[in-house]
Enzyme design. Sequence first.
Site, short mmCIF file in Angstrom:
data_model
loop_
_atom_site.label_atom_id
_atom_site.label_comp_id
_atom_site.label_asym_id
_atom_site.label_seq_id
_atom_site.Cartn_x
_atom_site.Cartn_y
_atom_site.Cartn_z
N GLU A 1 -45.21 -37.68 -1.43
CA GLU A 1 -46.10 -36.56 -1.12
C GLU A 1 -47.08 -37.03 -0.06
OE1 GLU A 1 -46.86 -38.76 -3.36
OE2 GLU A 1 -49.01 -39.11 -3.02
N SER B 1 -61.83 -48.32 3.94
CA SER B 1 -60.42 -48.08 3.57
C SER B 1 -59.53 -47.76 4.77
CB SER B 1 -60.34 -46.94 2.55
OG SER B 1 -61.03 -45.79 3.03
N LYS C 1 -53.32 -47.91 2.65
CA LYS C 1 -52.13 -47.32 2.05
C LYS C 1 -50.91 -48.22 2.17
CE LYS C 1 -53.52 -42.89 1.15
NZ LYS C 1 -54.58 -42.44 2.06
C1 LIG Z 1 -55.76 -41.75 1.49
C2 LIG Z 1 -57.04 -42.35 1.85
C3 LIG Z 1 -58.12 -42.44 0.93
C4 LIG Z 1 -58.09 -41.83 -0.44
O1 LIG Z 1 -57.14 -42.33 -1.32
P1 LIG Z 1 -57.51 -43.30 -2.52
O2 LIG Z 1 -56.28 -43.34 -3.34
O3 LIG Z 1 -58.67 -42.71 -3.25
O4 LIG Z 1 -57.86 -44.60 -1.92
C5 LIG Z 1 -59.27 -43.09 1.33
N1 LIG Z 1 -59.39 -43.62 2.57
C6 LIG Z 1 -58.39 -43.55 3.47
C7 LIG Z 1 -58.61 -44.15 4.83
C8 LIG Z 1 -57.19 -42.91 3.15
O5 LIG Z 1 -56.22 -42.85 4.06
#
Ligand SMILES: *Cc1c(COP(=O)(O)O)cnc(C)c1O
Length: 394
Positions: free
Chosen positions: A107, A374, A85
């Site tokens: 948000e 992610s 993020k």
């Molecule tokens: C917020 C989040 C997501 C989902 O958001 P995307 O916009 O689909 O990437 C996925 N993995 C993590 C670790 C997150 O914090």
Amino acid sequence: MKKGRFGIHGGQYIPETLMNAVIELEEAYERYKKDPDFNRELTELLNEYAGRPSRLYYARRMSEDLGGARIYLKREDLNHTGAHKINNVLGQVLLAKKMGKTRVIAETGAGQHGVATATAAALMDMECEVYMGKVDTERQALNVYRMRLLGAKVHAVTSGTATLKDAVSETMREWTNRIEDTHYVLGSCMGPHPFPTIVRDFQSVISKEIKAQMLEKEGRLPDAVLACVGGGSNAIGAFYHFIEHPEVRLIGCEAAGRGIHTAETAATIATGRLGIFHGMKSYFCQDDFGQIAPVYSISAGLDYPGIGPEHADLYDTGRAEYVAVTDDEAVEAFEYLSRLEGIIPAIESAHAVAYARKLAPTMRGDQTIVVNISGRGDKDCAAIARYRGEDIHE
Ligand SMILES: *Cc1c(COP(=O)(O)O)cnc(C)c1O
């Protein structure tokens, strides 16, 4: 391609009162994305502050255990604030600053995007207010505290189901009220144009790095890139620079929750239909009357009833594939990666790990898979323990 459209998806389905704000944003973005000073400052923030480039790690034990393709993990979990993020947030807050804005709003669902935005706002000396569903403020009290500690004001949203989709609606409303000094830092590749493009561009650093790292380590591009999909920002970031290479399979892993044949799911491509919501045309989970359906996943970050318009188009054209992964499969993958590689992934990312476990054994030993991790999973430990029937006090 028509401006702001991805095939039939995307666009700007917004009230007249927001039109000036999105036009101002689009013009500023078109200007600064080509500005060498802006790009130099952003690169420095990404490298010195967020810790880029993130590593591309060869998961030897996992590859050997599954027998088949060689698996690499893109370590977005190692970024400052623990997820991808920060890539988007640093870009947008820097852009807002250049535009002369003094206040950012955002948000948040589980609180990850809110914390990242509050972090960038502290760093760049901006006022910050975060809108979060009341239900989520209660479930994620620790993240509410973090945001306040970082100097942000947190508003509990009570409309609708008091969760993420309502927080997005409320933040858009708040932006309409105050566009002169305020930028809306949208957290995923969704919403009205130009947000899906801006967020994708800032996240595309992920695939830019993967490409260079794979060429260095393997001397060729990966055979498949896997990422979890909520709104789709980490996935589009991991896919983007491979879209032009049709030999690279792009696979988005959606949250099936308790299963795509139950009402408790968040798998938009598997169960959704074409619709218009939150300023864009795309696929959304809907009931028989076309109302946005309540969605469910064990993973709060994937708990969104829509998908970004570029993904909807990648699906329509067949360039990317989308698969649904259940809570059970994700929890097993969460434990599997922890045990095998000593890496506790976010439960969101565990959805992509789960599909890699199915895919790798069907591939040859000279083929490769990249799984985008992610985020890190510290935030999920108490919830997963509870899922396994253990009560951990945070
Ligand atoms: C917020 C989040 C997501 C989902 O958001 P995307 O916009 O689909 O990437 C996925 N993995 C993590 C670790 C997150 O914090």
